[in-house]
Design a protein around this motif. Sequence first.
Motif, mmCIF file in Angstrom:
data_model
loop_
_atom_site.group_PDB
_atom_site.id
_atom_site.type_symbol
_atom_site.label_atom_id
_atom_site.label_comp_id
_atom_site.label_asym_id
_atom_site.label_seq_id
_atom_site.Cartn_x
_atom_site.Cartn_y
_atom_site.Cartn_z
ATOM 1 N N LEU A 206 0.900 -1.023 0.060
ATOM 2 C CA LEU A 206 -0.200 -0.019 -0.123
ATOM 3 C C LEU A 206 0.797 1.177 -0.217
ATOM 4 O O LEU A 206 0.712 2.149 -0.767
ATOM 5 C CB LEU A 206 -0.916 0.013 1.131
ATOM 6 N N ALA A 207 1.726 1.111 0.940
ATOM 7 C CA ALA A 207 2.803 2.607 1.052
ATOM 8 C C ALA A 207 3.831 2.099 1.686
ATOM 9 O O ALA A 207 3.945 1.175 2.907
ATOM 10 C CB ALA A 207 1.897 3.592 1.556
ATOM 11 N N ASP A 208 4.925 2.622 1.538
ATOM 12 C CA ASP A 208 6.091 2.614 2.472
ATOM 13 C C ASP A 208 5.830 3.701 3.578
ATOM 14 O O ASP A 208 5.071 4.694 3.673
ATOM 15 C CB ASP A 208 7.419 3.046 1.730
ATOM 16 N N MET A 209 6.570 3.200 5.171
ATOM 17 C CA MET A 209 6.246 4.525 5.924
ATOM 18 C C MET A 209 7.595 5.111 6.490
ATOM 19 O O MET A 209 8.240 4.564 7.263
ATOM 20 C CB MET A 209 5.675 3.449 7.091
ATOM 21 N N PRO A 210 7.708 5.982 5.803
ATOM 22 C CA PRO A 210 9.187 6.749 6.048
ATOM 23 C C PRO A 210 9.209 7.538 7.385
ATOM 24 O O PRO A 210 8.267 7.769 7.893
ATOM 25 C CB PRO A 210 9.457 7.700 4.849
ATOM 26 N N GLY A 211 10.347 8.035 7.537
ATOM 27 C CA GLY A 211 10.409 9.041 8.799
ATOM 28 C C GLY A 211 10.988 10.249 8.408
ATOM 29 O O GLY A 211 11.254 10.369 7.152
ATOM 30 N N ALA B 119 -12.428 6.033 5.520
ATOM 31 C CA ALA B 119 -13.126 5.665 4.083
ATOM 32 C C ALA B 119 -12.587 6.112 2.864
ATOM 33 O O ALA B 119 -12.335 5.229 1.904
ATOM 34 C CB ALA B 119 -14.496 6.450 4.048
ATOM 35 N N GLU B 120 -11.379 6.996 2.832
ATOM 36 C CA GLU B 120 -10.797 7.436 1.694
ATOM 37 C C GLU B 120 -9.504 7.331 1.971
ATOM 38 O O GLU B 120 -8.507 7.318 1.216
ATOM 39 C CB GLU B 120 -11.173 8.792 1.254
ATOM 40 N N ASN B 121 -8.896 7.657 3.178
ATOM 41 C CA ASN B 121 -7.300 7.657 3.577
ATOM 42 C C ASN B 121 -6.943 6.966 4.746
ATOM 43 O O ASN B 121 -7.821 6.435 5.437
ATOM 44 C CB ASN B 121 -7.051 9.156 3.854
ATOM 45 N N ILE B 122 -5.951 6.535 4.842
ATOM 46 C CA ILE B 122 -5.148 5.904 5.906
ATOM 47 C C ILE B 122 -4.100 6.678 6.334
ATOM 48 O O ILE B 122 -3.273 7.257 5.930
ATOM 49 C CB ILE B 122 -4.665 4.593 5.428
ATOM 50 N N VAL B 123 -4.100 6.989 7.905
ATOM 51 C CA VAL B 123 -3.262 7.767 8.473
ATOM 52 C C VAL B 123 -2.454 7.178 9.761
ATOM 53 O O VAL B 123 -2.886 6.262 10.159
ATOM 54 C CB VAL B 123 -3.960 9.078 9.226
ATOM 55 N N TRP B 124 -1.250 7.715 10.368
ATOM 56 C CA TRP B 124 -0.563 7.266 11.334
ATOM 57 C C TRP B 124 0.108 8.350 11.686
ATOM 58 O O TRP B 124 0.147 9.450 11.368
ATOM 59 C CB TRP B 124 0.208 5.904 10.759
ATOM 60 N N TYR B 125 0.786 8.020 13.135
ATOM 61 C CA TYR B 125 1.717 9.013 13.680
ATOM 62 C C TYR B 125 2.901 8.276 14.087
ATOM 63 O O TYR B 125 2.872 7.219 14.260
ATOM 64 C CB TYR B 125 1.117 9.647 14.731
ATOM 65 N N GLY B 126 4.000 9.384 14.194
ATOM 66 C CA GLY B 126 5.398 8.703 14.779
ATOM 67 C C GLY B 126 5.688 9.351 15.848
ATOM 68 O O GLY B 126 5.263 10.655 15.999
ATOM 69 N N THR B 127 6.616 8.996 16.531
ATOM 70 C CA THR B 127 7.129 9.656 17.857
ATOM 71 C C THR B 127 8.628 9.568 17.915
ATOM 72 O O THR B 127 9.350 8.912 17.359
ATOM 73 C CB THR B 127 6.431 9.336 19.204
#
Length: 478
Positions: A166-171, A187-195
Amino acid sequence: MSDRSEADLVRVLAGAAGNAPEPAGDLLEVVRRRRARRARRRTGAVLAAAAVIAVVAGGTAVARGVFSHRGGEGPALVDATVTASPGRPTPSPRASGPAAPLEVRPAAEVWPAAVSTIPAKAPDGWRYRPVTALSATELLLAAESSFEKAGRLEVYDTAGGSRRVLADMPGPPGAKGYFPQRVEAGAENIVWYGTNPSGGAAWADFWVVPRSGGTARRIGEVTGAPAEVDGIGVTADSVVWSVRAGGVYRMPLAGGAPERIEGADGLHLLSWPWAADVGERDFQKAQGKLVNLETGQVTEVKAAEGTTTFRCGPQWCFGEGDGTGAKAFAERVDGSRRSVLPGLSALGGRLLLARDFGMFHVSGVVGRDERGEEIEDRTAPVAALYDPAAGTLAGIGNGDGQGGGGYGWGTSSSPSAIVYWDADVKNVERCRTADGKAVPRPSGTAGRTDESVICEAIPQGGGKELTVVNLLAVPKTE
């Protein structure tokens, strides 16, 4: 120790969790549990609470045999009659004597279309960490290059056995110690957060990728109190998140300054647009309300006196203990359609899954022998999923026939739509003798000076396949 209650265990877990460091990536390792009851009785000195605390620092522990669960002990409530009057319904008279534990059939028998196996690793050797289900056949997975270090998102199709990136998860460029955290599918997007790119003051950044896949885009970053993220969601135009101290923020997907959502003080995201007045760290606090942040609707929920754990989704509530001796229970958010679930219990407060399914620990205790020793069904599943609308129970986990086993649930921010386990992992018991004075104990616990025999279950094997239950593939009944 065998007379200690599950409430004692929760208090120990809560205290340990409050002092323990955040696990890297805040992702859940497969839950393990130990069978130490017999060894404890032989030596009188196995300190199960200390063993549980050691696990808390790296995730969540569910322990069977750590303290006595007394499955089915105490009177049971007959289901309450549903009424149209406001407030909670009046319970029906109690049945006399202890209630027998409910039969819990394997999920593969109850919901065959919802259970499948997937590879435990990607073709390049990266380990899969299940996140949630996107549909009845599509699973969202995080691929990890090292322990809890997610590097990309993939979608696995259980119908065809195919996978796609689906996608790479870069920093952020040049960041050190950066870990992507929880992922949430909208419904349309996928989100995440980093710390923690620097390991210093509170800091978090947010990312988005279309649900169809593509190149992840960094939305923005926050510092200080808004960076203490404990839940994340996504709307048509914004990323939203709640913080550990309570309160909900939003930031446009196009980027911009964070904005605190009015009327959300003290709230924690459950699953957008729903928020609750309790967070994951509120082990001993019963939920009191549910708020729709889009409409402003506030639903008051009330736990019966004596309830030790109580959590509600948009339609259903789950809990344990109500002053009557009942163990687990389910009811509508208005208190109607109450069902008591003998032989099940809640440990650690993790009760809610997607679609308002409940998740409970199975004690496995079916009675006591003439000496008062607990009789345990070693073939019982590790845990059970409960569909309150249908009144259906389904067993999960890789019970090893020795009273041990494990399972995990998806790491999405909102209640996940999947649970999973590695059926090939087996527990091997290892025991050692230790000086009683050297064994760690909870604060205030009296020490021992004699020798103690400490036994622990070490998981071995597995790593090839995961068995997954997809709740989106369970037929709806209402």
